[in-house]
Design an enzyme around this catalytic site. Structure first.
Site, PDB file in Angstrom:
ATOM      1  N   SER A   7       0.846  -1.187   0.000  1.00 52.18           N
ATOM      2  CA  SER A   7       0.000   0.000   0.000  1.00 52.18           C
ATOM      3  C   SER A   7       0.889   1.247   0.000  1.00 52.18           C
ATOM      4  O   SER A   7       1.731   1.406  -0.878  1.00 52.18           O
ATOM      5  CB  SER A   7      -0.960  -0.057   1.190  1.00 52.18           C
ATOM      6  N   ASP A  42      -8.570  -6.824  -4.475  1.00 55.23           N
ATOM      7  CA  ASP A  42      -7.837  -5.694  -3.904  1.00 55.23           C
ATOM      8  C   ASP A  42      -8.458  -4.363  -4.307  1.00 55.23           C
ATOM      9  O   ASP A  42      -8.944  -4.192  -5.427  1.00 55.23           O
ATOM     10  CB  ASP A  42      -6.386  -5.743  -4.396  1.00 55.23           C
ATOM     11  N   HIS A  57      -7.224  -6.310  -0.175  1.00 53.34           N
ATOM     12  CA  HIS A  57      -6.051  -5.462   0.037  1.00 53.34           C
ATOM     13  C   HIS A  57      -5.196  -6.002   1.179  1.00 53.34           C
ATOM     14  O   HIS A  57      -3.966  -5.906   1.138  1.00 53.34           O
ATOM     15  CB  HIS A  57      -6.506  -4.030   0.346  1.00 53.34           C
TER      16      HIS A  57
END
Length: 331
Positions: free
Chosen positions: A135, A278, A305
């Protein structure tokens, strides 16, 4: 079943079994306690660093760079099994987790986060390492690799965030796919007069659950989160650098875009890694791949995610295979 498919399955299935088997027969368990902990001085304060696999002095270490901003290393803790054959380094960025939290806006600069990573490398006296970002950590991993290629053996850009405009474009698509009632509530929540009570948190939870945490956390994971200590996630830095939610950026990073750096790193040592569901949409990550010809893409089946927690076994297997293939001895 046609002979071709029988042959194909006989080839693929043993490989999958082998990968998952290798990921579950480790002597260092998932969520293992650190063998060593230290506080490393960086610009702005001290950051918490934890190490496993100290005995593997000749192997290339791996460092995990967490998301946020304001997050913690906790989501990676299930990957300590990698310490069976290399040193595994996890840390909390300044203002999150077990690191110091001065909450000084002067520290909230991308370049300072990148330099903190380099300071950790120098402090540990490591020549080269694998850099695994997730991320927001993907942006830092990409920035670090572009600036310090001589110290980076390979780079993993997981749950790939490297551009706010692209992230927000994808977020808008995800919001549009939500029920109209959720869309209306989110619009109010991000207005100048948001609703009171739990209305907004309930709407965010409903939307996040599909793209962020699809799996059921294991007892080991729950225990780790409960007992790790520190201050956990820091919403102050998150709100200041990002914004009110994953789907709206109003902070320091609102115009951030590092896609140009993909042309400056070695694509042959770059892995994009996303979950099947995701919030970092596969379509967008494939666009990134086009900017780094020769880079690889791994899609974690069934993962969102948070695929490190959603699908830990296959995630571990993919990472172990990647790191082993990119180790200098394997070249």
């Amino acid at each position: 079943m046609p002979a071709f498919f029988r042959i194909l399955l006989s080839t693929i299935c043993p490989l999958i079994v082998c990968l998952i088997s290798s990921a579950t027969n480790a002597s260092t368990p998932a969520y293992a306690q650190p063998e060593k902990e230290l506080m490393v001085p960086v610009e702005g304060g001290k950051v918490y660093v934890r190490l496993n696999g100290l005995q593997h002095k000749d192997a290339v270490p791996v460092i995990f760079v967490h998301g946020g901003p304001g997050g913690t290393h906790n989501g990676f803790a299930g990957m300590t099994e990698l310490a069976d054959d290399r040193m595994v380094i996890m840390y909390d960025q300044l203002d999150g987790g077990k690191s110091e939290q001065p909450n000084d806006p002067a520290n909230w600069r991308v370049e300072r986060f990148v330099e903190s990573l380099e300071t950790i490398r120098q402090h540990l006296n490591i020549g080269k390492w694998h850099v695994v970002g997730h991320s927001w950590g993907s942006a830092l991993a990409l920035e670090y690799t572009a600036k310090y290629p001589q110290h980076t053996v390979s780079t993993v850009l997981g749950g790939t965030f490297i551009s706010t405009p692209h992230w927000i474009m994808d977020a808008n698509l995800l919001v549009k796919a939500a029920p109209q009632s959720v869309q209306d509530t989110l619009r109010l929540c991000e207005s100048s007069e948001p609703p009171e009570g739990d209305v907004c948190s309930a709407a965010y939870t409903k939307l996040y659950s599909a793209y962020y945490t699809r799996g059921t956390p294991s007892k080991a994971r729950l225990d780790y989160y409960e007992n790790v200590g520190g201050n956990g996630f820091n919403p102050v830095i998150y709100n200041a650098m990002w914004g009110p939610s994953e789907f709206s950026s109003t902070g320091v990073l609102k115009a951030y875009d590092a896609t140009h750096l993909l042309a400056e790193i070695n694509p042959l040592t770059t892995l994009f890694m996303v979950g099947q569901y995701d919030s970092a949409r596969i379509d967008t990550v494939q666009d990134y791949l086009a900017l780094a010809p020769g880079a690889e893409l791994a899609v974690v089946p069934g993962g969102a995610h948070g695929f490190y927690g959603d699908r830990p076994l296959i995630t571990l297997a993919i990472l172990r295979s990647w790191l082993t293939r990119k180790d200098p001895a394997a070249q």
